[in-house]
Each structure stands twice: as C-alpha cells, then as structure tokens.
Design an enzyme around this catalytic site. Sequence first.
Site, PDB file in Angstrom:
ATOM      1  CB  SER A 141       2.427  -2.653 -35.785  1.00 51.78           C
ATOM      2  OG  SER A 141       3.278  -2.134 -36.712  1.00 51.78           O
ATOM      3  CE1 TYR A 154      -1.235   0.819 -37.485  1.00 50.77           C
ATOM      4  CE2 TYR A 154       1.084   0.784 -37.322  1.00 50.77           C
ATOM      5  CZ  TYR A 154      -0.038   0.225 -37.547  1.00 50.77           C
ATOM      6  OH  TYR A 154      -0.055  -1.166 -37.963  1.00 50.77           O
TER       7      TYR A 154
END
Length: 257
Positions: A141, A154
């Site tokens: 990501s 995350y």
Amino acid sequence: MKFSLSEKSAIITGGASGIGKAISKTFAQQGATVHILDFNEDNGREAVKELEANNHKAFFYLCDISNTAETEKIFDSIAEKGPIDILINNAGIAHVGNIENTSESDLDKLYAVNIKGVYNCIKPALKSMKTTGGVILNLASIASSVGISDRFAYSMTKGAVLTMTYSIAKDYLDYNIRCNCISPARVHTPFVDNFISKNYPGEEKETFEKLSKTQPIGRMGKPAEIADLALFLCSDEAGFITGSNYAIDGGFVTLNG
C-alpha cells in the site's frame, strides 16, 4: 502474444473479490490456471463459476491464510498437480486508528493476516519455485512508504510486506525467483463501499467524492488497472525486474503537496 501466462499456474490469495478477483480474471484470460484462495466460500465458488463459464481453468480453496498448517496443506496439494509459477499475496485486512485507539487484539489480528499470512504463503510456495523458478508479487500500500493519518497498524503491516519483498528478492536471486511489490492508493472495491456505508451513513456520495479527490488524478483506481500492472510484473516481459515496489496511486505519493 505479449504478457501471455499460458501453461502457468497462479495462486491468488483473496482472489474472489475486489483487486484479487480482477487479478484472477485477468490472469485466466491470459491463459493461466488460477488457484483462488479466499475465506469467503460463496464469493470463491462464484468467482470460479464465472471463470469456468468463459472456458478458463480455475479452482477455489477455502483458506484462512493466518492458519499456517491449513495454508501449507493447500499449497502442497496445488504443487502436487504441477509447479507453482506465480504467487499473488493479495489477501489483507484494514484498520482505522492511531496507536492509542489500536487495541492489542486489533494489532494481533492485522499481524496474523497481513504479515504472518504472507509468510505462510511464501514459505510453501518456495518449495516448488526453488526447483522451477517463479514470480512472487505482494500487494502492499502507499501506506507502506508515506504517513497516513489513523492507519497505524495497517501502515505497520504493509511496511512489513514491502520489506519482506526486498528480502525475498535478495535471498532467492540464484533460484530464478523474482519478487516485487505493488502499492496501490485507494481503489474502488466493494470493501470501500462497505466501509463508507458503515462509517458515513447518509453521507455516502459526499464521502466517496471526498476520498476520490485525495488522489491528485481526481479518482480512485479501478481493480482492473491494478490487475494489468500485476500481469506485466508476473509476465516474462518483466524478467529483468525484481526487488521493486510500484506505486499505482494516481500521483498520491509524489504529487500531493
């Protein structure tokens, strides 16, 4: 045909929805035999049904990638049918919160899926790839390389995915195994729609537009666009690429500011 995956065997985790489903479809269209691992049985069987209806080869395995023994058993069963040529580590879970409102159980859950789950898939895949070569592609990501508010756990796990990519690429050069990483920004998937409806009831349209505009290009990515990049990186045409991270983010990393 360029970017052909004919006679290739590809394992795609989280391959029954969102980005994973788009990758499954694209790879099958390019001739790969697709092995979809997913924790949602209904989605998995429907994805295979759709692919088979178009005369593609696809198989579904109900799998919790955080379970080491379960995952290894599935990989071994796939390898018994032939070499594992491609592994796409797409499955992952998200979390919103800074360190103070991230509980220990939240942290453990994200670690189990986003980090341990990738470990659980790469390790058994290598048993096959060390003999025949192969390609590993990890989905990280933009949060792995830039700071994003309220994404503590995350970001941590996706940062680990990125550095695992570098480590695997370095350690297995001599086995003709390439390992790369894709780092998307926001991509319009069912997950995004569900997240918005759950957290912003009655404000779905406005929230969607606001999130879309956080990408300098002015929109979210499409799952098929991520799949096309994955196809290139897993094809023979990308044979000179390993140990690389590709942001596919509408300019988020370099053009915000």
